[in-house]
Design a protein around this motif. Structure first.
Motif, PDB file in Angstrom:
ATOM      1  N   ARG A 238       0.831  -1.207   0.000  1.00  0.00           N
ATOM      2  CA  ARG A 238       0.000   0.000   0.000  1.00  0.00           C
ATOM      3  C   ARG A 238       0.864   1.254   0.000  1.00  0.00           C
ATOM      4  O   ARG A 238       0.508   2.261  -0.618  1.00  0.00           O
ATOM      5  CB  ARG A 238      -0.927  -0.013   1.219  1.00  0.00           C
ATOM      6  CG  ARG A 238      -2.046  -1.051   1.141  1.00  0.00           C
ATOM      7  CD  ARG A 238      -2.788  -1.160   2.453  1.00  0.00           C
ATOM      8  NE  ARG A 238      -3.311   0.125   2.895  1.00  0.00           N
ATOM      9  CZ  ARG A 238      -3.710   0.382   4.129  1.00  0.00           C
ATOM     10  NH1 ARG A 238      -3.609  -0.563   5.058  1.00  0.00           N
ATOM     11  NH2 ARG A 238      -4.188   1.555   4.447  1.00  0.00           N
ATOM     12  N   GLN A 239       1.992   1.207   0.692  1.00  0.00           N
ATOM     13  CA  GLN A 239       2.893   2.355   0.711  1.00  0.00           C
ATOM     14  C   GLN A 239       3.397   2.668  -0.702  1.00  0.00           C
ATOM     15  O   GLN A 239       3.409   3.829  -1.135  1.00  0.00           O
ATOM     16  CB  GLN A 239       4.076   2.065   1.631  1.00  0.00           C
ATOM     17  CG  GLN A 239       5.091   3.196   1.714  1.00  0.00           C
ATOM     18  CD  GLN A 239       6.312   2.802   2.531  1.00  0.00           C
ATOM     19  OE1 GLN A 239       6.901   1.738   2.303  1.00  0.00           O
ATOM     20  NE2 GLN A 239       6.686   3.638   3.496  1.00  0.00           N
ATOM     21  N   VAL A 240       3.798   1.638  -1.432  1.00  0.00           N
ATOM     22  CA  VAL A 240       4.273   1.856  -2.795  1.00  0.00           C
ATOM     23  C   VAL A 240       3.125   2.292  -3.700  1.00  0.00           C
ATOM     24  O   VAL A 240       3.303   3.161  -4.561  1.00  0.00           O
ATOM     25  CB  VAL A 240       4.957   0.592  -3.341  1.00  0.00           C
ATOM     26  CG1 VAL A 240       5.410   0.804  -4.780  1.00  0.00           C
ATOM     27  CG2 VAL A 240       6.151   0.205  -2.481  1.00  0.00           C
ATOM     28  N   GLN A 241       1.934   1.726  -3.501  1.00  0.00           N
ATOM     29  CA  GLN A 241       0.783   2.163  -4.281  1.00  0.00           C
ATOM     30  C   GLN A 241       0.520   3.653  -4.067  1.00  0.00           C
ATOM     31  O   GLN A 241       0.147   4.376  -5.001  1.00  0.00           O
ATOM     32  CB  GLN A 241      -0.464   1.368  -3.878  1.00  0.00           C
ATOM     33  CG  GLN A 241      -1.735   1.736  -4.665  1.00  0.00           C
ATOM     34  CD  GLN A 241      -1.706   1.207  -6.080  1.00  0.00           C
ATOM     35  OE1 GLN A 241      -1.824   0.020  -6.311  1.00  0.00           O
ATOM     36  NE2 GLN A 241      -1.589   2.110  -7.054  1.00  0.00           N
ATOM     37  N   GLY A 242       0.739   4.136  -2.863  1.00  0.00           N
ATOM     38  CA  GLY A 242       0.584   5.564  -2.595  1.00  0.00           C
ATOM     39  C   GLY A 242       1.538   6.404  -3.420  1.00  0.00           C
ATOM     40  O   GLY A 242       1.172   7.491  -3.895  1.00  0.00           O
ATOM     41  N   ARG A 243       2.767   5.934  -3.598  1.00  0.00           N
ATOM     42  CA  ARG A 243       3.728   6.661  -4.430  1.00  0.00           C
ATOM     43  C   ARG A 243       3.287   6.638  -5.898  1.00  0.00           C
ATOM     44  O   ARG A 243       3.368   7.659  -6.597  1.00  0.00           O
ATOM     45  CB  ARG A 243       5.119   6.044  -4.272  1.00  0.00           C
ATOM     46  CG  ARG A 243       5.693   6.199  -2.874  1.00  0.00           C
ATOM     47  CD  ARG A 243       6.930   5.339  -2.649  1.00  0.00           C
ATOM     48  NE  ARG A 243       7.346   5.416  -1.247  1.00  0.00           N
ATOM     49  CZ  ARG A 243       8.220   4.600  -0.677  1.00  0.00           C
ATOM     50  NH1 ARG A 243       8.788   3.633  -1.396  1.00  0.00           N
ATOM     51  NH2 ARG A 243       8.540   4.743   0.599  1.00  0.00           N
ATOM     52  N   ILE A 244       2.855   5.478  -6.353  1.00  0.00           N
ATOM     53  CA  ILE A 244       2.321   5.375  -7.723  1.00  0.00           C
ATOM     54  C   ILE A 244       1.186   6.365  -7.913  1.00  0.00           C
ATOM     55  O   ILE A 244       1.115   7.095  -8.906  1.00  0.00           O
ATOM     56  CB  ILE A 244       1.841   3.930  -7.990  1.00  0.00           C
ATOM     57  CG1 ILE A 244       3.030   2.958  -8.051  1.00  0.00           C
ATOM     58  CG2 ILE A 244       1.015   3.858  -9.268  1.00  0.00           C
ATOM     59  CD1 ILE A 244       2.642   1.492  -8.073  1.00  0.00           C
ATOM     60  N   ASN A 245       0.302   6.409  -6.933  1.00  0.00           N
ATOM     61  CA  ASN A 245      -0.890   7.249  -7.058  1.00  0.00           C
ATOM     62  C   ASN A 245      -0.583   8.732  -6.974  1.00  0.00           C
ATOM     63  O   ASN A 245      -1.303   9.558  -7.555  1.00  0.00           O
ATOM     64  CB  ASN A 245      -1.916   6.864  -5.995  1.00  0.00           C
ATOM     65  CG  ASN A 245      -2.565   5.522  -6.283  1.00  0.00           C
ATOM     66  OD1 ASN A 245      -2.236   4.875  -7.276  1.00  0.00           O
ATOM     67  ND2 ASN A 245      -3.467   5.095  -5.423  1.00  0.00           N
ATOM     68  N   ASP A 246       0.468   9.095  -6.270  1.00  0.00           N
ATOM     69  CA  ASP A 246       0.866  10.494  -6.212  1.00  0.00           C
ATOM     70  C   ASP A 246       1.246  10.990  -7.607  1.00  0.00           C
ATOM     71  O   ASP A 246       0.896  12.111  -8.000  1.00  0.00           O
ATOM     72  CB  ASP A 246       2.036  10.658  -5.245  1.00  0.00           C
ATOM     73  CG  ASP A 246       2.383  12.116  -5.001  1.00  0.00           C
ATOM     74  OD1 ASP A 246       1.453  12.935  -4.841  1.00  0.00           O
ATOM     75  OD2 ASP A 246       3.579  12.439  -4.983  1.00  0.00           O
TER      76      ASP A 246
END
Length: 315
Positions: A238-246
């Motif tokens: 989820r942490q990496v998904q947050g970076r993708i989503n940013d």
């Protein structure tokens, strides 16, 4: 059907929906496309998807779409799966594109349902069936209801998924319940996420790969998110998904397809511009390009940070 091979595992990978490079006069730049494909492979990207939304497929002529597919297939040389999107309008056009894709040596074809007219389910199913009778390649059904007006549900897609030639679904929709239900009913098929911003959620719902606009930009982040999810580190995923989503949030705020195409050109070290998207897309303003230059710097930092975390996790 003779000649058709079921390839769900081969297609369940991190696939870049490749942009179509255009010159200032909007003509196709096959040289840049070949080089972009080569550079993607050097970075480890696991598959290429041609002439979809990111590749402006419906804005290209039939002949241009053939040239895109032939160029990418030639550059790949069988090293990773290549999927050619052949959908758009008339059945006969899809058949023509599909037969050419088979000659070019692609792994599979993909197709949106016919658009504009409000076709009923019987017509949609027969459209796919007619193409598959004429084209002996594995078929990935492309579910993108916000663009086509047709949403495949677990029930409406059943006649297609019961066909052995249909090997999977590209699910470009936020309905994770529908994805989970399809994956549960047809566990032998490849269910492939199509919205980059819900990649990790789609894995939980049963997706086995992704095809996306920003995979080419953020491949290393997608790979890290998948590794963390598969290892049981859901919070890390989820942490990496947050970076993708940013990154995605900024691209969408500007205009996702022209913005992603611009950054893709910057990202392919030394390649230069992939050109603007074809009209009626509006060329990016100078202010938008400046924002994207800054965003590219942020993406570089996310890639560096995630790579450091991945190395530390292996120690």
């Amino acid at each position: 059907m003779d000649g058709v091979v079921t390839l769900p595992d081969e297609l369940s990978v991190l696939t870049a929906a490749i942009a179509t490079p255009l010159r200032p006069d909007e003509s196709l730049d096959e040289g840049v496309l070949f080089e972009l494909t080569t550079r993607y492979l050097e970075r480890g990207i696991e598959g290429l998807y041609c002439c979809g939304s990111s590749g402006e497929g419906v804005l290209l002529s039939t002949e241009e779409r053939k040239r895109v597919v032939a160029t990418v297939a030639r550059a790949v040389g069988g090293r990773v799966p290549v999927v050619a999107h052949i959908g758009g309008g008339a059945t006969r056009d899809a058949i023509e594109l599909g037969r050419h894709a088979a000659e070019a040596g692609v792994t599979a074809v993909s197709m949106i349902p016919p658009t504009y007219y409000r076709f009923g389910q019987d017509a949609v199913v027969e459209h796919y069936a007619a193409v598959m009778r004429a084209v002996e390649l594995p078929m990935i059904v492309y579910n993108i209801p916000q663009f086509t007006g047709t949403e495949f549900t677990p029930e409406s897609i059943r006649p297609l998924l019961e066909n052995d030639q249909v090997v999977g679904v590209k699910h470009t929709a936020h309905n994770m319940f529908s994805l989970q239900q399809m994956a549960a009913r047809f566990p032998g098929k490849a269910f492939i996420n199509g919205f980059d911003e819900v990649f990790v959620a789609s894995l939980a719902a049963g997706a086995r790969g992704t095809i996306g606009t920003t995979v080419g930009l953020q491949y290393e982040l997608f790979a890290a998110a998948r590794r963390r999810f598969d290892s049981g580190d859901v919070d890390g995923a989820r942490q990496v998904q947050g970076r993708i989503n940013d990154i995605i949030r900024e691209l969408v705020d500007i205009d996702v397809f022209p913005a992603a195409k611009y950054v893709s050109g910057r990202d392919a070290a030394g390649l230069g511009s992939l050109g603007s998207c074809r009209r009626p897309f509006v060329p990016l303003s100078q202010a938008a390009r400046a924002r994207l230059d800054r965003l590219d710097e942020r993406l570089t930092e996310y890639l560096r940070l995630t790579a450091h975390e991945e190395r530390s996790a292996r120690v």
